[in-house]
Enzyme design. Structure first.
Site: not given
Ligand code: PLP
Length: 417
Positions: A216
């Site tokens: 990210k």
């Molecule tokens: C659209 C979206 N929502 C939620 C998440 C979840 O985030 P995390 O990987 O920090 O748990 C991601 C992760 O890539 C995502 O792309």
């Protein structure tokens, strides 16, 4: 139209030059555009990041210490929200938002099928039901009209995703949510720094969720954040991430007290001081990093916008995307190979392409549990069959961008009908 023979392995480049150059695709034994794989995304850390983490490692508080409030305060200010509550991941942050929205058994939350499964899973964690609504063909974000069609007396939340970093149709969705008495949650895990009608995302929905996974815009290793302007929601989020306990260990230590009470069923979803120190340091470089992503996106768009075989990502008026991803869509009608073949050919050129996403309802768990057959969300499903995400991360060098453009040109040209 070029005759299709075994020579699909051959890319004809420099079509306009007099000396047409033939290149054999790497997938068919030719020389790859790059020697080493270029990933689709990766973190970039500098010495300041490392020093910030080392300082915390030498301090009294590895977790639930002073860095939490410092990171939350700086982040809230950066996105323009009153409150920011940190979590151990974007997924945990989504779960927190679903909890704070008071989703529970019998409730429904409307969301997009074209997202990472965590967006819909957070509804299931709360024993509520995710209802999908199809996406718009240009941005691949939730289509407000489809959302309206899915409203029911049980709708408690709308969870919009800013796909690839392009904010969803937040004005329309907010109006729909308000009329329905539903909470608007914006999954901005792709969209830190994106702007919508002159404002950064972070205070445009009731709650906005971010992820700090290494691919990210900003990383804490694993980590996430929910921002909101609502003090009541912020308090619910803080308790939820800390077992449902009404005070934090450091507050108790500083007040010389041991007493605490658990007032609701929460989790340990806390982000560490180690992660927060990294986050604070990374936040200081967010603006140049966003600018670099925008530069890379502009280079890709310039290279591919007039290729009949490629649809580049749309950008709506009033929007400045954050470009977590740069997903192109293949116009398969004008190509002799399918997405899988083109994907493989690009990987063979050592370009780390990816696909975002298998629509959530097409995952076996959702298919089996909710009896989805496929065909329910034609726009999202059609997009899925055509999508390829090109490498996009802020530390990409110009040479990397040129390699991607060269490889896509080489491969798409080879499969051109
Ligand atoms: C659209 C979206 N929502 C939620 C998440 C979840 O985030 P995390 O990987 O920090 O748990 C991601 C992760 O890539 C995502 O792309």
């Amino acid at each position: 139209m070029r005759a299709q023979t075994d020579n699909d392995a051959v890319a004809i480049t420099n079509m306009t030059s007099s000396s047409t150059k033939l290149e054999t695709l790497a997938v068919h034994g030719g020389t790859p555009v790059r020697e080493k794989l270029l990933p689709y995304g990766r973190q970039s850390l500098d010495d300041d990041d490392i020093l910030a983490v080392v300082d915390v490692l030498k301090s009294d508080w590895l977790t639930t210490g002073p860095k939490i409030a410092e990171f939350e305060g700086a982040f809230a200010e950066w996105v323009g929200a009153r409150f920011a509550v940190s979590f151990s991941s974007g997924t945990a942050a989504l779960h927190g938002a679903a909890f704070a929205a008071e989703l529970g058994p019998g409730d429904e939350a409307i969301t997009t099928p074209l997202t990472f499964c965590a967006t819909a899973n957070c509804v299931l964690y709360q024993d509520a039901t995710p209802m999908f609504a199809d996406v718009c063909d240009d941005t691949l974000n939730l289509d407000p009209q489809e959302v309206s069609r899915k409203l029911s007396p049980r709708t408690k939340a709308i969870i919009a995703v800013d796909y690839a970093g392009h904010p969803a149709a937040l004005d329309e969705l907010r109006q729909i949510a308000e009329r329905a008495g539903a909470v608007l949650i914006e999954d901005a895990c792709h969209a830190l720094g994106a702007e919508y009608h002159g404002k950064r995302v972070g205070s445009l929905a009731d709650m906005t969720v971010f992820s700090f996974h290494p691919v990210k815009h900003l990383t804490t290793g694993e980590g996430g954040m929910v921002t909101t302007n609502d003090a009541r929601l912020a308090e619910a989020l803080r308790r939820f991430r800390n077992h449902g306990i009404s005070s934090e260990a450091r507050q108790r230590q500083e007040a010389g007290q041991w007493f605490y009470e658990m007032v609701l069923l929460g989790f340990n979803y806390r982000l560490t001081d180690i992660g927060c120190a990294l986050g604070i340091s990374q936040l200081s470089r967010l603006e140049p990093n966003l600018a670099r992503r925008r530069e890379i996106a502009a280079q890709y768009t310039k290279a591919f916008h007039d290729w009949p075989a490629i649809t580049v990502p749309a950008v709506r008026k009033g929007v400045i995307p954050a470009w977590h991803l740069y997903p192109i869509r293949l116009n398969l009608e004008s190509l002799s190979g399918g997405r899988t073949e083109i994907f493989r050919a690009l990987r063979a050129e050592n370009i780390g392409v990816n696909v975002h996403y298998i629509p959530v309802h097409q995952h076996p768990y959702y298919r089996d549990r909710f009896n989805y057959k496929g065909g329910e969300y034609p726009v999202g499903e059609d997009a899925y069959g055509r999508l390829i995400s090109l490498p996009m991360f802020h530390s990409m060098a110009n040479r990397d961008v040129e390699d991607v453009i060269a490889a896509v040109s080489k491969v798409v040209e080879a499969y051109r009908k």
